[in-house]
Design a protein around this motif. Structure first.
Motif, PDB file in Angstrom:
ATOM      1  N   CYS A 174      32.145  10.673  70.876  1.00 39.60           N
ATOM      2  CA  CYS A 174      32.604  11.014  72.111  1.00 39.60           C
ATOM      3  C   CYS A 174      32.430  12.913  72.245  1.00 39.60           C
ATOM      4  O   CYS A 174      31.203  12.818  70.502  1.00 39.60           O
ATOM      5  CB  CYS A 174      33.903  11.660  70.745  1.00 39.60           C
ATOM      6  SG  CYS A 174      35.455  10.329  71.203  1.00 39.60           S
ATOM      7  N   TRP A 175      32.792  13.731  72.831  1.00 30.48           N
ATOM      8  CA  TRP A 175      31.557  15.116  71.816  1.00 30.48           C
ATOM      9  C   TRP A 175      32.847  15.982  72.838  1.00 30.48           C
ATOM     10  O   TRP A 175      34.204  15.736  73.170  1.00 30.48           O
ATOM     11  CB  TRP A 175      30.636  15.194  73.608  1.00 30.48           C
ATOM     12  CG  TRP A 175      29.147  14.504  73.599  1.00 30.48           C
ATOM     13  CD1 TRP A 175      28.691  14.638  73.047  1.00 30.48           C
ATOM     14  CD2 TRP A 175      28.899  12.497  73.996  1.00 30.48           C
ATOM     15  NE1 TRP A 175      27.371  13.312  72.780  1.00 30.48           N
ATOM     16  CE2 TRP A 175      27.876  12.287  73.842  1.00 30.48           C
ATOM     17  CE3 TRP A 175      30.286  11.698  74.679  1.00 30.48           C
ATOM     18  CZ2 TRP A 175      27.636  11.095  73.402  1.00 30.48           C
ATOM     19  CZ3 TRP A 175      29.963  10.291  74.729  1.00 30.48           C
ATOM     20  CH2 TRP A 175      28.285  10.240  74.366  1.00 30.48           C
ATOM     21  N   ILE A 176      32.496  17.038  72.895  1.00 31.21           N
ATOM     22  CA  ILE A 176      33.192  19.237  73.179  1.00 31.21           C
ATOM     23  C   ILE A 176      32.150  19.438  74.032  1.00 31.21           C
ATOM     24  O   ILE A 176      30.903  19.562  73.205  1.00 31.21           O
ATOM     25  CB  ILE A 176      33.984  18.763  71.712  1.00 31.21           C
ATOM     26  CG1 ILE A 176      35.180  20.072  72.563  1.00 31.21           C
ATOM     27  CG2 ILE A 176      33.186  19.591  71.006  1.00 31.21           C
ATOM     28  CD1 ILE A 176      36.474  20.316  72.134  1.00 31.21           C
ATOM     29  N   SER A 177      32.333  20.747  74.598  1.00 32.39           N
ATOM     30  CA  SER A 177      31.948  21.430  75.634  1.00 32.39           C
ATOM     31  C   SER A 177      33.188  23.080  75.376  1.00 32.39           C
ATOM     32  O   SER A 177      33.664  21.788  75.595  1.00 32.39           O
ATOM     33  CB  SER A 177      30.638  21.529  76.380  1.00 32.39           C
ATOM     34  OG  SER A 177      31.183  21.337  77.545  1.00 32.39           O
ATOM     35  N   PHE A 178      32.600  24.183  75.754  1.00 33.77           N
ATOM     36  CA  PHE A 178      33.641  25.145  75.962  1.00 33.77           C
ATOM     37  C   PHE A 178      32.583  25.926  77.354  1.00 33.77           C
ATOM     38  O   PHE A 178      31.495  25.564  77.612  1.00 33.77           O
ATOM     39  CB  PHE A 178      33.602  26.262  74.985  1.00 33.77           C
ATOM     40  CG  PHE A 178      34.313  26.007  73.888  1.00 33.77           C
ATOM     41  CD1 PHE A 178      35.896  25.657  74.145  1.00 33.77           C
ATOM     42  CD2 PHE A 178      34.283  24.759  72.237  1.00 33.77           C
ATOM     43  CE1 PHE A 178      36.634  24.398  73.433  1.00 33.77           C
ATOM     44  CE2 PHE A 178      35.268  24.473  71.568  1.00 33.77           C
ATOM     45  CZ  PHE A 178      36.273  24.799  71.677  1.00 33.77           C
ATOM     46  N   VAL A 179      34.057  26.642  78.179  1.00 27.98           N
ATOM     47  CA  VAL A 179      33.284  27.235  79.365  1.00 27.98           C
ATOM     48  C   VAL A 179      34.361  28.277  79.280  1.00 27.98           C
ATOM     49  O   VAL A 179      34.814  28.315  79.091  1.00 27.98           O
ATOM     50  CB  VAL A 179      32.984  25.951  80.573  1.00 27.98           C
ATOM     51  CG1 VAL A 179      34.374  25.701  80.610  1.00 27.98           C
ATOM     52  CG2 VAL A 179      32.674  26.826  82.003  1.00 27.98           C
ATOM     53  N   ASN A 180      33.300  28.796  80.007  1.00 29.07           N
ATOM     54  CA  ASN A 180      34.601  30.739  80.021  1.00 29.07           C
ATOM     55  C   ASN A 180      35.288  30.494  80.882  1.00 29.07           C
ATOM     56  O   ASN A 180      35.601  29.513  81.995  1.00 29.07           O
ATOM     57  CB  ASN A 180      33.656  31.908  79.471  1.00 29.07           C
ATOM     58  CG  ASN A 180      33.233  32.176  81.361  1.00 29.07           C
ATOM     59  OD1 ASN A 180      32.940  31.322  81.954  1.00 29.07           O
ATOM     60  ND2 ASN A 180      32.159  33.410  80.847  1.00 29.07           N
ATOM     61  N   ALA A 181      36.593  31.160  80.774  1.00 27.52           N
ATOM     62  CA  ALA A 181      37.725  30.984  82.163  1.00 27.52           C
ATOM     63  C   ALA A 181      36.551  31.777  83.318  1.00 27.52           C
ATOM     64  O   ALA A 181      37.662  30.864  84.529  1.00 27.52           O
ATOM     65  CB  ALA A 181      38.131  32.738  82.221  1.00 27.52           C
TER      66      ALA A 181
END
Length: 161
Positions: free
Chosen positions: A137-144
């Motif tokens: 499993c992995w996770i990341s974020f991207v701005n709106a």
């Protein structure tokens, strides 16, 4: 091997490696990174991908803090993290992208924009036939606006209930 693995992540890579736009495509940037950093082995007979080094996103937003995954219900994974967005930054409006890879079935389940950073949790539905299987499993974020991203974080290997 690397291109076969990554091509199924192209929608994530196009966003996650978008900063590499000076003469190189996001997919080429991701392929280059993985060839240099995420391949183990010394010859074609024993090459493998080191899942701990897989990155589908490379950027400057804060990475996931205190991220965890738990398998508490059949064919679901509970992702959790802390909203540690600095004051004056995104305020937690960044969107989490969650990803699970089933090695035995050679399949991905991914969800871009799954939840706001401020939600601090998301439950990812997996295919029912993944019960009993091991996933990475992995996770990341991207701005709106979809223009800024965090590095993706490898969370670990988990057995699906």
């Amino acid at each position: 091997m690397v291109t076969t693995f990554l091509k199924r992540l192209k929608p994530l890579i196009n966003v996650g490696y978008q900063q590499f736009n000076n003469g190189i495509t996001p997919m080429n940037a991701a392929t280059s990174y993985h060839l240099k950093n995420a391949v183990t082995g010394t010859n074609m007979a024993n090459y493998a991908i080191d899942y701990t080094k897989v990155m589908f996103s490379d950027g400057d937003l804060p990475e996931a803090a205190n991220v965890a995954v738990a398998a508490t219900v059949a064919a679901k994974l509970d992702f959790s993290w802390d909203n540690d967005a600095p004051i004056g930054s995104t305020g937690g409006t960044d969107r989490a992208t969650v990803l699970a890879y089933n090695v035995d079935k050679d399949k991905f389940t991914m969800l871009p924009s799954a939840a706001a950073r401020s939600a601090e949790a998301y439950v990812l539905q997996l295919p029912p036939d993944w019960s009993g299987d091991t996933v990475h499993c992995w996770i990341s974020f991207v701005n709106a606006l979809g223009k800024e991203v965090s590095n993706s974080n490898y969370i670990g290997e988990f057995t699906v209930l």
